[in-house]
Design an enzyme around this catalytic site. Structure first.
Site, mmCIF file in Angstrom:
data_model
loop_
_atom_site.group_PDB
_atom_site.id
_atom_site.type_symbol
_atom_site.label_atom_id
_atom_site.label_comp_id
_atom_site.label_asym_id
_atom_site.label_seq_id
_atom_site.Cartn_x
_atom_site.Cartn_y
_atom_site.Cartn_z
ATOM 1 N N GLY A 148 17.514 -15.405 5.568
ATOM 2 C CA GLY A 148 18.213 -14.522 6.505
ATOM 3 C C GLY A 148 19.102 -13.458 5.912
ATOM 4 O O GLY A 148 19.329 -12.422 6.517
ATOM 5 N N ASP A 184 27.448 -20.887 11.490
ATOM 6 C CA ASP A 184 27.454 -21.387 12.858
ATOM 7 C C ASP A 184 28.309 -22.655 12.888
ATOM 8 O O ASP A 184 29.530 -22.572 13.021
ATOM 9 C CB ASP A 184 25.986 -21.628 13.248
ATOM 10 C CG ASP A 184 25.787 -21.986 14.698
ATOM 11 O OD1 ASP A 184 25.666 -21.070 15.512
ATOM 12 O OD2 ASP A 184 25.743 -23.183 15.011
ATOM 13 N N LYS A 219 30.528 -17.584 13.909
ATOM 14 C CA LYS A 219 30.840 -17.986 15.287
ATOM 15 C C LYS A 219 31.981 -18.992 15.203
ATOM 16 O O LYS A 219 31.744 -20.197 15.132
ATOM 17 C CB LYS A 219 29.628 -18.664 15.930
ATOM 18 C CG LYS A 219 28.372 -17.813 16.008
ATOM 19 C CD LYS A 219 27.229 -18.621 16.620
ATOM 20 C CE LYS A 219 25.906 -17.928 16.494
ATOM 21 N NZ LYS A 219 24.765 -18.788 16.855
ATOM 22 N N ASP A 251 16.255 -14.329 12.344
ATOM 23 C CA ASP A 251 14.984 -14.519 13.054
ATOM 24 C C ASP A 251 15.113 -15.403 14.278
ATOM 25 O O ASP A 251 16.059 -16.190 14.414
ATOM 26 C CB ASP A 251 13.972 -15.175 12.121
ATOM 27 C CG ASP A 251 14.309 -16.638 11.861
ATOM 28 O OD1 ASP A 251 15.441 -16.914 11.410
ATOM 29 O OD2 ASP A 251 13.469 -17.511 12.143
ATOM 30 N N ARG A 297 13.207 -10.344 12.259
ATOM 31 C CA ARG A 297 14.119 -10.018 11.149
ATOM 32 C C ARG A 297 14.185 -8.520 10.878
ATOM 33 O O ARG A 297 15.134 -8.027 10.285
ATOM 34 C CB ARG A 297 13.657 -10.708 9.855
ATOM 35 C CG ARG A 297 13.679 -12.221 9.913
ATOM 36 C CD ARG A 297 13.444 -12.785 8.511
ATOM 37 N NE ARG A 297 13.086 -14.198 8.517
ATOM 38 C CZ ARG A 297 13.961 -15.199 8.539
ATOM 39 N NH1 ARG A 297 15.241 -14.935 8.572
ATOM 40 N NH2 ARG A 297 13.546 -16.445 8.521
HETATM 41 P P1 5GP Z 1 25.166 -23.849 10.261
HETATM 42 O O1 5GP Z 1 24.819 -24.849 9.198
HETATM 43 O O2 5GP Z 1 26.399 -23.046 9.938
HETATM 44 O O3 5GP Z 1 25.241 -24.468 11.614
HETATM 45 O O4 5GP Z 1 23.939 -22.909 10.406
HETATM 46 C C1 5GP Z 1 23.727 -21.835 9.634
HETATM 47 C C2 5GP Z 1 22.284 -21.392 9.728
HETATM 48 O O5 5GP Z 1 21.739 -21.532 11.044
HETATM 49 C C3 5GP Z 1 22.208 -19.935 9.410
HETATM 50 O O6 5GP Z 1 22.046 -19.728 8.024
HETATM 51 C C4 5GP Z 1 21.049 -19.471 10.228
HETATM 52 O O7 5GP Z 1 19.871 -19.653 9.475
HETATM 53 C C5 5GP Z 1 21.020 -20.392 11.422
HETATM 54 N N1 5GP Z 1 21.664 -19.771 12.610
HETATM 55 C C6 5GP Z 1 22.844 -20.117 13.154
HETATM 56 N N2 5GP Z 1 23.139 -19.366 14.233
HETATM 57 C C7 5GP Z 1 22.109 -18.495 14.369
HETATM 58 C C8 5GP Z 1 21.833 -17.430 15.306
HETATM 59 O O8 5GP Z 1 22.586 -17.112 16.245
HETATM 60 N N3 5GP Z 1 20.670 -16.762 15.119
HETATM 61 C C9 5GP Z 1 19.804 -17.050 14.107
HETATM 62 N N4 5GP Z 1 18.699 -16.310 14.017
HETATM 63 N N5 5GP Z 1 20.041 -18.040 13.196
HETATM 64 C C10 5GP Z 1 21.182 -18.752 13.330
HETATM 65 MG MG MG Z 2 20.912 -18.721 6.694
#
Ligand code: 5GP
Ligand code: MG
Length: 178
Positions: free
Chosen positions: A46, A104, A132, A160, A166
């Site tokens: 990403g 996230d 977020k 994506d 993307r």
């Molecule tokens: P975390 O481990 O912080 O929950 O998740 C991070 C990963 O989840 C990011 O690197 C991304 O790949 C995916 N992700 C989290 N939120 C989003 C979003 O709103 N859109 C997209 N496309 N991917 C997200």
């Molecule tokens: Mg990522």
């Protein structure tokens, strides 16, 4: 508005707004790393577009590496992530900047961080395009964040939906189903 598979998305952050925020982040990094020679570790897939725009505005010496980690399974933090694509250089005693698309829950970064620290990095900081804050579930120190967004699913600018989207210059948010 765009459609990707079964979902509709509407524009959320324009490419001009993104450019302004990425430039502001580059300015901060330029101030902090002026006399350093850090390794930027770009997290695939990403972050590739964010990284390309960011590094072209950096004025300090730096090396770029790409890494890919397996995503966590379910909601459990294992404390360990699998390296799908590993680093080809030694980061011992190096300043490291992780370049990531979005934080996230923070679980991915909270697992990648100790993996890099265990390799002997001198410092490790996170530079992320989007965060977020309302969804963060683990303590995570994100020093460099370009933009904070609400708890919505977004695509474009490297991010994506199911492998697609993307390529879009702007960032789109999923339309709520009425
Ligand atoms: P975390 O481990 O912080 O929950 O998740 C991070 C990963 O989840 C990011 O690197 C991304 O790949 C995916 N992700 C989290 N939120 C989003 C979003 O709103 N859109 C997209 N496309 N991917 C997200
Ligand atoms: Mg990522």
């Amino acid at each position: 508005m765009i459609t990707i598979k079964d979902k509709q998305f509407e524009i959320f952050i324009s490419h001009q707004q993104i450019a302004d925020k990425v430039a502001a982040l580059a300015t901060r990094l330029n101030a902090d790393y002026q006399d350093k020679n850090p390794v930027l570790i770009v997290i695939l897939n990403g972050a590739f577009i964010f990284a390309a725009d960011l590094v072209r505005q950096l004025t300090f010496n730096h090396e770029i590496q790409f890494a890919k980690f397996s995503s966590y399974q379910g909601m459990e933090t294992t404390g360990e992530v699998k390296e799908l694509i590993g680093l080809s250089i030694d980061i011992k005693d190096r300043d490291v900047i992780i370049v990531e698309d979005i934080v996230d829950t923070g679980i991915t970064m909270s697992e990648v961080l100790p993996t890099l620290q265990a390799k002997g990095a001198k410092t490790v900081e996170i530079a992320v395009l989007l965060m977020k804050p309302g969804k963060l579930r683990v303590p995570l120190n994100v020093k460099y964040c370009a933009m904070e967004i609400p708890n919505e699913f977004i695509v474009g600018y490297g991010l994506d939906y199911d492998g697609l989207g993307r390529n879009h210059k702007d960032i789109y948010v999923v339309k709520s189903e009425e």
